[in-house]
Design a protein around this motif. Structure first.
Motif, short mmCIF file in Angstrom:
data_model
loop_
_atom_site.label_atom_id
_atom_site.label_comp_id
_atom_site.label_asym_id
_atom_site.label_seq_id
_atom_site.Cartn_x
_atom_site.Cartn_y
_atom_site.Cartn_z
N TYR A 1 -0.33 10.70 3.35
CA TYR A 1 0.29 9.67 4.08
C TYR A 1 1.83 10.12 4.45
O TYR A 1 2.30 9.73 5.43
CB TYR A 1 -0.01 8.29 3.33
N ASP B 1 -0.05 0.15 4.06
CA ASP B 1 -0.54 -1.21 3.58
C ASP B 1 0.11 -1.05 1.99
O ASP B 1 -0.17 -0.15 1.20
CB ASP B 1 -2.13 -0.77 3.36
N ASP C 1 -0.72 -2.43 -0.52
CA ASP C 1 -1.71 -2.64 -1.51
C ASP C 1 -2.34 -1.48 -1.79
O ASP C 1 -3.20 -1.21 -2.63
CB ASP C 1 -2.82 -3.64 -1.24
N VAL C 2 -2.28 -0.34 -1.11
CA VAL C 2 -2.68 1.08 -0.85
C VAL C 2 -1.45 2.13 -1.66
O VAL C 2 -0.60 2.05 -1.05
CB VAL C 2 -3.37 1.46 0.24
N GLN C 3 -2.16 2.89 -2.56
CA GLN C 3 -1.27 3.85 -3.07
C GLN C 3 -0.97 4.76 -1.96
O GLN C 3 -1.63 5.39 -1.23
CB GLN C 3 -1.92 4.72 -4.35
N THR D 1 -0.06 8.27 -0.60
CA THR D 1 -0.61 9.58 -1.03
C THR D 1 0.29 10.88 -0.26
O THR D 1 1.14 10.42 0.62
CB THR D 1 -1.81 9.59 -0.33
#
Length: 253
Positions: A237, A228, A230-232, A234
């Motif tokens: 991830y 995504d 729009d998601v940082q 990590t």
């Protein structure tokens, strides 16, 4: 922290004594996948002239105000060697630029041709090759492997068994300034989906045909962890992503 390269376009560049313009693109070394220069549009200040700012000249970054501080004066930048950003930046021009600013050069003799950065990329990157370019346009010391992020956007991505999409963006580590991922838009294959590809998974690039060949299958990409934008990103991830591809990557001999 990892950031989208496109999100940095338009950031203000501030010299020691005033603002000089905004970032329009970045140049990266295609062997180490490290950003080497910021291309700055100076607007009315220098009659629309574009200037190259070595990333080593950067100071502190104010992420809230979207401003890159550079350890240079406006006068230094005004009198810097002219750069034709629409053409390949020659090694001689880089030498002139670094000598002018009094900065240490980034290239060394880690690689045999001496044309790339002193920090080598993981081993698989050494396997990246070109096709037509190797036959028709021999690399020389005048071509230091610099590529524009803007120009590479749109390159087609070819897996081991078919096309998967095109380069839409890059993800950069804002501490080391290396490009850790290419963001791939798969809309023609997987509508509404974007995936990340590490430079380590690239087996060759045809710069003339504007194609990037990755050592992955369509099936492995289709089943990769959901990304995504729009998601940082990590650490968890990243571990999941790299772990997913471990069993799929066919190492190049």
């Amino acid at each position: 922290m990892q950031r989208s390269v496109n999100s940095l376009i338009g950031y203000t560049i501030s010299a020691k004594d005033g603002k000089i313009g905004k970032v329009s693109e970045f140049y990266f070394d295609d062997h180490t996948w490290t950003i080497r220069y910021l291309v700055v549009e100076t607007g009315n200040w220098l009659n629309e002239r574009k200037v190259l700012i070595p990333h080593s000249a950067l100071g502190l970054t104010d992420w809230l105000s979207e401003t890159f501080q550079v350890n240079l004066s406006m006068e230094q930048i005004r009198n810097s060697p002219d750069t034709e950003t629409k053409k390949t930046v020659s090694r001689q021009h880089e030498i002139d630029l670094y000598n002018y600013y009094g900065l240490p050069v980034y290239w060394g003799d880690v690689y045999n041709d001496g044309n790339v950065g002193i920090i080598p990329f993981p081993p698989m990157i050494d396997s990246i090759s070109t096709t037509k370019e190797n036959n028709s346009t021999k690399r020389t010391k005048e071509d230091p492997h610099l590529r524009s992020t803007h120009n590479v956007e749109g390159y087609n991505i070819q897996s081991n068994d078919g096309e998967i999409g095109h380069v839409e963006d890059f993800i950069v580590d804002d501490k080391k300034w290396n490009l850790v991922f290419l963001t791939i838009d798969t809309h023609n294959w997987l509508p509404g989906r974007k995936v990340l590809v590490s430079p380590q998974w690239i087996k060759k690039i045809d710069w003339n045909e504007e194609k990037v060949y990755v050592n992955l299958s369509q099936e492995s990409i289709k089943n990769s962890p959901v990304f995504d934008p729009d998601v940082q990103i990590t650490d968890e991830y990243e571990k999941e992503l790299f772990g997913h591809y471990v069993g799929f990557i066919n190492h190049i001999k």
